[in-house]
Each structure stands twice: as structure tokens, then as C-alpha cells.
Design an enzyme around this catalytic site. Structure first.
Site, PDB file in Angstrom:
ATOM      1  N   HIS A  10       0.833  -1.214   0.000  1.00 36.35           N
ATOM      2  CA  HIS A  10       0.000   0.000   0.000  1.00 36.35           C
ATOM      3  C   HIS A  10       0.871   1.270   0.000  1.00 36.35           C
ATOM      4  CE1 HIS A  10      -3.131  -2.952   0.672  1.00 36.35           C
ATOM      5  NE2 HIS A  10      -2.343  -3.454   1.605  1.00 36.35           N
ATOM      6  N   GLU A  24      -2.280   0.445   7.774  1.00 36.29           N
ATOM      7  CA  GLU A  24      -1.387  -0.626   7.324  1.00 36.29           C
ATOM      8  C   GLU A  24      -0.166  -0.077   6.598  1.00 36.29           C
ATOM      9  OE1 GLU A  24      -3.232  -3.470   4.704  1.00 36.29           O
ATOM     10  OE2 GLU A  24      -1.363  -4.581   4.418  1.00 36.29           O
ATOM     11  N   GLU A 144       1.813 -11.652   5.720  1.00 40.27           N
ATOM     12  CA  GLU A 144       0.749 -10.931   6.442  1.00 40.27           C
ATOM     13  C   GLU A 144       1.088 -11.046   7.921  1.00 40.27           C
ATOM     14  OE1 GLU A 144      -1.742  -9.150   5.356  1.00 40.27           O
ATOM     15  OE2 GLU A 144      -2.272  -9.841   3.343  1.00 40.27           O
TER      16      GLU A 144
HETATM   17 ZN   LIG Z   1      -2.171  -5.271   2.624  1.00 40.83          ZN
END
Ligand SMILES: [Zn+2]
Length: 265
Positions: A10, A24, A144
């Protein structure tokens, strides 16, 4: 020379997952910057490149094109999860491709390093049809690292030493997979001196400071941290292994009118 392309998920207009006062894109950038420092400081014959070094908007196509053009040996995409779970998981592409076996090996090395270093629930080694995994011509893994919408894991994300531990675990896994030799004088992870140009309770003020620094030619990023249940946003303009280099940066900033302090962790 092993070329590692680090992709902080991102950025810019795309914040990624948002919860518990955290974005995030900030967590992924902080981990990615720390990972770059860890690889370069601790290992020989490794080169790194970041898909973004600050809060820029970079499309997925631009990221994979940059890695392909650079002819990276490995692409690591760093994310944090959301959606009501907890723990750590990693992904490789679910398609059929020639170096899939090698990609599996690398992923297992990275996955195991992270799950053994961090006290996060192991959600498993997974496959998916993500752009950055599919469109890269080199081995590619996406991690993640905990859930931003999980109370306890968001709490972890606010600790700078947790960010560094996640980065360190990635570095150890990559070093293992690519047989990177440690630098003899620095086998242990070393302390970093970060130059902090303000700590804000209001995130907008922290982003305004990042913009002011940018206008003066300094790239900085936001590092959230928690103190006595209060969330703060530190603005980091450089992380150094040598204290004197941090002091030099501090003096340069002072000449531009920015007060700062050095955070040694
Ligand atoms: Zn992500």
C-alpha cells in the site's frame, strides 16, 4: 550478489487496512525500512531496493515492473492483515510456474524464521493469485504480519522493537534461503539510532511534519508507538548504526529549523 526487492504494501492514497488508530501502509513501510537496514548491516553480498521509500502511491504494476527491470532475485511483499482473525500467514502464487519448487523452499525458510521468532499464531503457508506474486519473474513471497484489527496484535504494532523483530525475522529467513553470509564484525543484530523529528498524538500533525521535511529534501516516515494506552506517531528521518551519523543528521535538521531527538533501540 543477491538482489532483494522489498515491497511495503500500500502507500500514498491507499492506506491498506485501517483499525485501532493505525494504517497498514505505515506499519509495512516501517517494517520494510527496518528489513532493508537489517539485511545491509548484517549480511554480505546483498543488495536491496524498496518499492517505495516514503508514503508514495505506487501501483502494483509499477512495483512488479521495477523488480523485473532490476532483475531482482527475490521479491518480498510486506503486509499486515485485517478481517477479524489473528496470527501470521504467508503466500506464494497459486499458479504453475517453473521455479515454484524453489519459491516454496524460500517461502518456507522465511515463514519458519518468522513464526519461530514471533509469538504469533501460525496460520499456515498459503497460495493465492495476487498480482505481485503472479507478475514477478523471480521468486516472490507475501507476508501478512498479524492483524491490525486485533486488539493485542495492534498493540504489538505500536512497539518499535516489535517492528524491528518482524524485520529481523524476515532478514534471517531470507539469509537462510539465499545462504547469505553474516558480516563477521556484526553477527548479532545491532542497535539502531533513529532520528525522531517530533512525536504527535494527532496523526494529521505527524503527516504535516513529514510533508514539511519533504519540502526541505528529507524523506521521513511515521512510526506509531503506544505509551500508557496513548497512541503517538513518531516521525523518523533516518536510522543509523553509528551514533555519530545520527548526530550529523540531527545537526543538519537543526540548521533547517527542525528539532529532533535520537531514539536508540
Ligand atoms: Zn495489505
Amino acid at each position: 550478489m543477491v538482489k532483494v526487492f522489498i515491497d511495503p504494501g500500500h502507500g500514498g492514497t491507499d492506506p491498506g487496512a485501517v483499525a485501532n488508530g493505525l494504517l497498514e501502509k505505515d506499519i509495512t513501510l516501517a517494517i520494510a525500512r527496518s528489513l532493508q537496514t537489517a539485511l545491509l548491516n548484517q549480511f554480505l553480498n546483498v543488495e536491496t531496493r524498496l518499492a517505495r521509500t516514503g508514503d508514495q502511491t505506487v501501483s502494483l504494476a509499477e512495483r512488479t515492473r521495477a523488480a523485473n527491470q532490476w532483475q531482482a532475485d527475490f521479491y518480498i511483499s510486506v503486509h499486515v492483515n485485517a478481517g477479524g482473525g489473528n496470527g501470521f500467514e504467508s503466500y506464494i502464487w497459486n499458479g504453475n510456474f517453473t521455479n515454484k519448487q524453489r519459491t516454496r523452499q524460500i517461502r518456507s525458510a522465511v515463514h519458519q524464521a518468522i513464526t519461530s521468532e514471533l509469538a504469533l499464531r501460525n496460520r499456515g503457508e498459503k497460495e493465492a493469485n495476487f498480482h505481485v506474486l503472479r507478475e514477478t519473474r523471480m521468486a516472490a513471497v507475501l507476508t501478512e504480519n498479524g492483524f491490525i484489527d486485533h486488539h493485542d496484535e495492534a498493540h504489538l504494532m505500536r512497539q518499535v522493537n516489535w517492528i524491528d523483530r518482524v524485520a529481523q525475522a524476515h532478514a534471517l529467513g531470507i539469509a537462510d534461503a539465499f545462504n547469505l553470509r553474516p558480516k563477521v564484525e556484526n553477527v548479532e543484530p545491532s542497535q539502531l539510532y533513529r532520528v525522531v523529528v517530533g512525536a504527535f498524538t494527532d496523526e494529521a500533525n505527524a503527516r504535516a511534519r513529514i510533508q514539511e521535511l519533504k519540502e526541505k529534501g528529507y524523506e521521513s516516515y511515521l512510526l506509531p508507538y503506544e505509551n500508557q494506552e496513548q497512541l503517538f506517531f513518531r516521525v523518523i528521518a533516518g536510522a543509523f548504526r553509528q551514533r555519530e551519523n545520527a548526530l550529523t543528521q540531527q545537526n543538519k535538521l537543526k540548521n533547517e529549523g527542525f528539532e529532533s531527538f535520537i531514539l536508540a533501540i
